[in-house]
Every structure is written in C-alpha cells, then in structure tokens.
Design a protein around this motif. Structure first.
Motif, PDB file in Angstrom:
ATOM      1  N   LEU A   1      28.203   8.177  38.615  1.00  0.00           N
ATOM      2  CA  LEU A   1      26.968   8.376  37.736  1.00  0.00           C
ATOM      3  C   LEU A   1      26.418   9.651  38.139  1.00  0.00           C
ATOM      4  CD1 LEU A   1      25.304   4.847  37.923  1.00  0.00           C
ATOM      5  CD2 LEU A   1      25.593   6.088  35.824  1.00  0.00           C
ATOM      6  N   GLU A   2      26.808  10.025  39.352  1.00  0.00           N
ATOM      7  CA  GLU A   2      26.053  11.467  40.069  1.00  0.00           C
ATOM      8  C   GLU A   2      26.994  12.592  39.288  1.00  0.00           C
ATOM      9  OE1 GLU A   2      25.777  12.522  44.282  1.00  0.00           O
ATOM     10  OE2 GLU A   2      24.841  10.720  44.286  1.00  0.00           O
ATOM     11  N   TRP A   3      28.167  12.318  38.901  1.00  0.00           N
ATOM     12  CA  TRP A   3      29.151  13.466  38.311  1.00  0.00           C
ATOM     13  C   TRP A   3      28.728  13.329  36.895  1.00  0.00           C
ATOM     14  CZ3 TRP A   3      31.112  17.563  40.303  1.00  0.00           C
ATOM     15  CH2 TRP A   3      31.422  17.473  41.806  1.00  0.00           C
ATOM     16  N   ALA A   4      28.576  12.182  36.368  1.00  0.00           N
ATOM     17  CA  ALA A   4      28.243  12.233  35.018  1.00  0.00           C
ATOM     18  C   ALA A   4      26.862  12.823  34.484  1.00  0.00           C
ATOM     19  CB  ALA A   4      28.010  10.543  34.557  1.00  0.00           C
ATOM     20  N   ALA A   5      25.861  12.725  35.529  1.00  0.00           N
ATOM     21  CA  ALA A   5      24.598  13.484  35.118  1.00  0.00           C
ATOM     22  C   ALA A   5      24.601  15.034  35.238  1.00  0.00           C
ATOM     23  CB  ALA A   5      23.463  12.842  36.154  1.00  0.00           C
ATOM     24  N   ARG A   6      25.767  15.453  35.956  1.00  0.00           N
ATOM     25  CA  ARG A   6      25.846  16.812  35.934  1.00  0.00           C
ATOM     26  C   ARG A   6      26.785  17.432  34.678  1.00  0.00           C
ATOM     27  NH1 ARG A   6      28.174  16.205  41.999  1.00  0.00           N
ATOM     28  NH2 ARG A   6      26.105  16.702  43.148  1.00  0.00           N
ATOM     29  N   ALA A   7      27.245  16.285  33.776  1.00  0.00           N
ATOM     30  CA  ALA A   7      28.064  17.008  32.699  1.00  0.00           C
ATOM     31  C   ALA A   7      26.986  17.592  31.709  1.00  0.00           C
ATOM     32  CB  ALA A   7      28.435  15.773  32.050  1.00  0.00           C
ATOM     33  N   PRO A   8      27.591  18.620  31.084  1.00  0.00           N
ATOM     34  CA  PRO A   8      26.502  19.579  30.355  1.00  0.00           C
ATOM     35  C   PRO A   8      26.283  18.862  28.899  1.00  0.00           C
ATOM     36  CG  PRO A   8      28.732  21.023  31.031  1.00  0.00           C
ATOM     37  CD  PRO A   8      28.794  19.565  31.546  1.00  0.00           C
ATOM     38  N   CYS A   9      26.969  17.866  28.590  1.00  0.00           N
ATOM     39  CA  CYS A   9      26.265  17.119  27.359  1.00  0.00           C
ATOM     40  C   CYS A   9      25.389  15.816  27.714  1.00  0.00           C
ATOM     41  CB  CYS A   9      27.619  16.518  26.656  1.00  0.00           C
ATOM     42  SG  CYS A   9      28.649  15.110  27.514  1.00  0.00           S
TER      43      CYS A   9
ATOM     44  N   ALA B   1      30.178  12.231  25.066  1.00  0.00           N
ATOM     45  CA  ALA B   1      29.932  12.186  23.640  1.00  0.00           C
ATOM     46  C   ALA B   1      28.725  13.197  23.339  1.00  0.00           C
ATOM     47  CB  ALA B   1      29.134  10.889  23.321  1.00  0.00           C
ATOM     48  N   GLU B   2      29.295  14.127  22.458  1.00  0.00           N
ATOM     49  CA  GLU B   2      28.314  15.014  21.887  1.00  0.00           C
ATOM     50  C   GLU B   2      27.823  14.827  20.478  1.00  0.00           C
ATOM     51  OE1 GLU B   2      30.118  19.160  23.700  1.00  0.00           O
ATOM     52  OE2 GLU B   2      31.282  18.536  22.212  1.00  0.00           O
ATOM     53  N   THR B   3      26.491  15.618  20.241  1.00  0.00           N
ATOM     54  CA  THR B   3      25.913  15.179  19.162  1.00  0.00           C
ATOM     55  C   THR B   3      26.470  16.696  18.304  1.00  0.00           C
ATOM     56  OG1 THR B   3      24.288  16.792  19.928  1.00  0.00           O
ATOM     57  CG2 THR B   3      23.555  14.445  20.237  1.00  0.00           C
ATOM     58  N   PRO B   4      26.029  16.548  16.847  1.00  0.00           N
ATOM     59  CA  PRO B   4      26.684  17.519  16.318  1.00  0.00           C
ATOM     60  C   PRO B   4      26.126  18.961  16.487  1.00  0.00           C
ATOM     61  CG  PRO B   4      26.054  15.490  14.819  1.00  0.00           C
ATOM     62  CD  PRO B   4      25.684  15.199  16.048  1.00  0.00           C
TER      63      PRO B   4
ATOM     64  N   GLY C   1      23.489  14.622  24.640  1.00  0.00           N
ATOM     65  CA  GLY C   1      24.417  13.430  23.952  1.00  0.00           C
ATOM     66  C   GLY C   1      24.403  12.188  25.194  1.00  0.00           C
ATOM     67  N   ALA C   2      25.608  11.992  25.456  1.00  0.00           N
ATOM     68  CA  ALA C   2      25.784  10.872  26.418  1.00  0.00           C
ATOM     69  C   ALA C   2      26.970  11.088  27.242  1.00  0.00           C
ATOM     70  CB  ALA C   2      25.591   9.534  25.754  1.00  0.00           C
ATOM     71  N   VAL C   3      27.148  10.343  28.433  1.00  0.00           N
ATOM     72  CA  VAL C   3      28.337  10.231  28.953  1.00  0.00           C
ATOM     73  C   VAL C   3      28.460   8.482  29.158  1.00  0.00           C
ATOM     74  CG1 VAL C   3      29.741  10.771  31.135  1.00  0.00           C
ATOM     75  CG2 VAL C   3      28.153  12.241  30.142  1.00  0.00           C
ATOM     76  N   GLU C   4      29.602   8.110  28.702  1.00  0.00           N
ATOM     77  CA  GLU C   4      30.102   6.792  29.157  1.00  0.00           C
ATOM     78  C   GLU C   4      31.040   6.729  30.334  1.00  0.00           C
ATOM     79  OE1 GLU C   4      31.499   4.284  25.796  1.00  0.00           O
ATOM     80  OE2 GLU C   4      32.168   3.027  27.049  1.00  0.00           O
ATOM     81  N   ILE C   5      30.805   5.879  31.249  1.00  0.00           N
ATOM     82  CA  ILE C   5      31.776   5.743  32.487  1.00  0.00           C
ATOM     83  C   ILE C   5      32.526   4.323  32.368  1.00  0.00           C
ATOM     84  CG2 ILE C   5      31.795   5.655  34.894  1.00  0.00           C
ATOM     85  CD1 ILE C   5      28.997   7.077  34.834  1.00  0.00           C
TER      86      ILE C   5
END
Lengths: 117, 405
Positions: A93-101, A8-11, A105-109
């Motif tokens: 969660l470890e991979w989600a934490a590395r996501a550029p957003c 999920a990205e912010t504008p 923003g947020a990452v939903e798993i």
C-alpha cells in the motif's frame, strides 16, 4: 510476498501523455519506476499503450469475436502494471500510494497466485 | 423537524461530544474497553428507538451512561465469571446520574498509550476510543487495510483487559513519562504518512483535526508543558494550511506562501500556549518543535532571518529526539544558514537507512543546488518526486526539473 500493482488511469490522466504536460507525466512515472528498482522491490512491469490500441477476443462456440478496445467498459482503464515483491500488504500500500496515478485514478493491489496455493 | 429526526440529531451530537467521556467512564470500572464500546453502541441504538417517543432527555449523556451501565452489568452477570454477581450488584448500586459526569478521558488515553500496548496500535486506539472513529477510517489514514487495522484494534483491547492495565492516574512524578507516550501517539496521528512534521512545510492532512482535538483534551486535563508544546506546534502548522496550496491546488513552499492567508488567531493561540509551557521551565521536544515553527513564521513575517536561533533549536532538538525527520530538518537548516557543505556531510552520514525517506531526497536536492551541482540536484529531486504520495508536491518537484535553469 508477491503482488501485482495494476495502475488504473482516468481518460484525463491518460490524456496528459498527449499534451504539453507530457514531460511531467512521463517524468513522474520514470522517477517512480526508478525508485521501485532502487528499493529492490520490483520484479517486472510495463506501461501500456492506450486502451484504444487494444484488441479483445472472445470465442463463442466456433466463432471468434474480435473487437477493438479493452474488455472492460469503464472510465478507468489499465495503464500499466508492476510486479512487486514486498513483505506484506501494508508495504504494498505504501508503494501504491506513491504511484503517479493514485491521486487521479486508482491502484489495485492483487496477490500473485503462488504455485503451492 | 420530526421527533425521529430530533432524536437522531440529539443522539449524534451526544455521540460526537461525549463518546470518549462515556467510553472512559464505562471502561474505567471494568478495564474492558471493547465491552464499554459495545454497551455504548447498544445505548445509542436504544436512544434512537426511545427518544422519538419520549422526547430527548434533559441530559442525554447521563441517559446514555445509565443505559450503557445496565447493559454492561447485564452482560457481566450473564458471562458467568466468578465475580460476576458481585460486580453486577456494584454496578446496579452505583448512582446513575451524577450531575457532573467526571472526565476520565486522560486515564483512557494513558491506557491506550501504555507500554504494554503495541506501539503502532496506540494512536489508532486513542482515535477509536476517545473520538469514536471507525476502523476503516483509521485504516485509510494509516495506509493499512481495514481488516488489518480492525484486528490490531481488537488485539489491543483484548490486551488491555487481560493484562489488567489500570485506569488510574499515576502520581505526579510518573505522569510526565506516561503522558509522553500519549503525546507521541497524538503526534504520530498528526504526522501520519509524513515523516517530517518538524519541518516548516510539512503537509498536514488526514487526521490533523482529530489529533488537535486529542491534544486539546490533554491540555484541558493536565498541566504538562509538553502537551502545550505539542498543541502549539500543531496549531502553528494548521495556521498555514490555507496558504500551502495555490487556488489551482499547486504546492506552495513556505518561502513563497501568502502570509495574509495565515490564520492569526491560531498563531496567537499557539504563541500563548508556548509561553504558558515555557513558564514551567522544563524544555522538551514538542516545545522545541513549536519554537522552530514560531521562528520560521516570524522570519517570514518580519523579513529578518533567524538562522542562528533556528540552528540552535534544531541542535537542541537533535539532542533530545534524534529521529530521521529531525536530523534531516536540521541538515536543511544548516544549508539555509549558509553551510551547504556541512549539510551534505550531515545528510551523507544519515545515508543508507533513509533510502526511501522522501524528505531526505528533497533536502538533498536543495543542498546540491546550493553547492552548484545541478545534475546531483536533479537526480535527488526526481527521487524525492517518486517517493512522495502528494500529487502537488510531486508536480512541484518535477516542474523544477523541466524548467530551463
């Protein structure tokens, strides 16, 4: 276990695609996808065009309601997804934490609904 | 301020300052950490009900201890265990409020870090029982789901009770060994999410303050030189925290940090601890890591490189603690000392197991650049950028890629 990571990205974050910051924005995502592939945990995925490019359809009785834009009216919008195959939620969660957003923003798993269950 | 507000504030202060002391005192008698926490939580609620009417007692901690003890005795009587009545009588016979409450937090930490407790639960358990952090906060620092962390903590507490882990200080000959797992736990909490605290530029975040608090408790309660080494290392890293990011949040590597922003009092405290530790004459991993920090800092402050001394320290450290973080940091020191080819060989030897280890890739990028391999350096920097969780570090690494060399 299979999960989908929903980015999920912010504008503001999404807007970086259109600024002089674009090379760094895309560089971060490309590098992230390469790292996922190199680790052998990625089963698929894609980036998405901005929410304005979307079209949403609802059937109400016989009527087709078609509107431009996303179905969810929120600041954070889906920017892409990855289908992930990792042993457990902590690894996801470890991979989600590395996501550029993840920082802006947020990452939903979300676990994938498997055929048996 | 109303009586209710005053009571709430007093209860909160007592909770913050004395939570670990009270849990340690309560659990030391029964060996049951979970029951001690429950009783203490009841006592806090009772305080919030009574103190607005009666006023805050002179010694809030002693009040809380007395109430929690009664709760605990009550709970045990009603559990119907074989020795319930005897234990309950013992409890009620205990003088309620000694003037000076004994400090059993060290015993509590030794129990939490006992070899019978799963290694990954030790530091979270210390954070919860000694500092009173809740499972959700601990989980977020460890990138675990709150439910999984809560379960891990519950299991560990059950194990303390059922396995009968003793709340006693071991003899002086066994203490250093037992303490080392406490120190490992604190070190792990400090470096959570970051594989390399030994490097000079480790990002320190999340649990840093809590870990320092735990280390201060150990230093206050034991003469162990390694505890001083650990605290010195963390204080040195803390001292540089204000310089690690520019005004707009960008990552600043050690070589470019504004040394005027480094905290002189923290650095002085760290150096004093390190000297105190050295007087004991037993070298250990944490003293070495603190000494490495000290050399990095003085090289920046005096402008005099200390490559030889740093390499010697890293070699000694790699002998004692050949962890991935230490071996990668040693390779980085080799490269900076003018041996990039040897550094590359050292990194290659660590290779496959560290495929997802961010510092390995970041160090490789630096080494390849020193060797004149620009494309190899770019490739490694991209991977390092992909593997970091820190947006500022990611931006720093990627910016290097998009600038004309």
């Amino acid at each position: 276990m299979e999960y989908v990571m929903l980015f999920a990205e912010t504008p503001a974050e999404r807007g970086r695609r259109e600024t002089q910051d674009a090379p760094v924005y895309w560089g971060a995502w490309t590098a992230y996808m390469e790292a996922l592939q190199a680790a052998g945990v990625m089963r698929g995925g894609a980036g998405l065009l901005p929410p304005e490019a979307g079209t949403t359809l609802r059937l109400r009785g016989a009527e087709r309601l078609v509107q431009t834009g996303p179905f969810a009216d929120s600041q954070e919008q889906l920017g892409g997804y990855v289908l992930l195959d990792v042993p457990n939620l902590d690894a996801a969660l470890e991979w989600a934490a590395r996501a550029p957003c993840a920082g802006a923003g947020a990452v939903e798993i979300r676990p994938i609904l498997s055929a048996g269950g | 301020m109303s009586a209710a507000q005053a009571a709430e504030q007093a209860a909160e202060q007592a909770a913050r300052g004395a939570y670990g002391r009270l849990v340690a005192l309560l659990a030391a008698r029964t060996g049951d950490v979970a029951a001690a926490e429950d009783a203490l939580s009841d006592a806090f609620q009772s305080a919030l009900r009574h103190w607005p009417g009666t006023g805050v007692p002179d010694r809030p901690e002693a009040w809380l201890l007395t109430v929690a003890r009664r709760r605990l005795g009550h709970a045990r009587r009603h559990r119907g265990v074989a020795d319930g009545a005897r234990v309950a009588l013992e409890w009620l016979a205990t003088p309620d409020s000694p003037v000076e409450l004994p400090d059993r937090r060290l015993q509590l930490m030794l129990v939490c870090a006992h070899s019978a407790i799963a290694a990954e639960a030790r530091a979270p358990l210390m954070l919860q029982t000694v500092l009173g952090l809740d499972a959700a906060r601990i989980a977020s620092c460890y990138l675990a789901s709150p439910a999984a962390m809560a379960q891990r903590l519950v299991r560990a507490k059950a194990r303390i009770r059922t396995a009968g882990i003793p709340f006693e200080l071991p003899g002086p000959e066994a203490l250093p060994t037992r303490l080392s797992s406490v120190l490992e736990g604190i070190y792990g909490a400090y470096g959570t999410g970051w594989a390399d605290v030994s490097g000079a530029d480790a990002a320190v975040r999340g649990l840093a303050e809590e870990a320092i608090w735990l280390a201060r408790v150990v230093v206050a309660l034991s003469p162990e030189p390694e505890a001083r080494g650990l605290l010195a290392m963390m204080l040195h890293a803390e001292a540089r925290r204000p310089a690690r990011r520019s005004g707009d949040g960008a990552y600043v590597p050690l070589s470019q940090q504004d040394t005027a922003l480094w905290s002189r009092p923290l650095m002085a405290e760290a150096e004093a601890l390190l000297r105190e530790a050295a007087r004991a004459g037993t070298l250990g991993r944490f003293q070495l890591e603190a000494a490495i920090q000290s050399f990095h800092i003085s090289a920046r402050l005096t402008g005099q490189r200390a490559d030889g001394a740093l390499l010697a320290l890293y070699d000694a450290l790699a002998d004692i603690a050949p962890t991935a973080g230490v071996l990668v940091a040693r390779a980085a020191a080799l490269a900076e000392a003018g041996h990039p080819a040897a550094a590359r060989t050292a990194l290659d030897a660590l290779g496959p197991e560290l495929a997802q280890h961010q510092p390995w890739w970041a160090t490789r990028a630096r080494v390849m650049a020193l060797l004149g391999d620009a494309s190899g350096a770019r490739e490694a920097a991209r991977r390092a950028a992909a593997l970091t969780e820190d947006p500022a570090v990611r931006a720093f690494l990627l910016a290097g890629l998009f600038q004309p060399a």
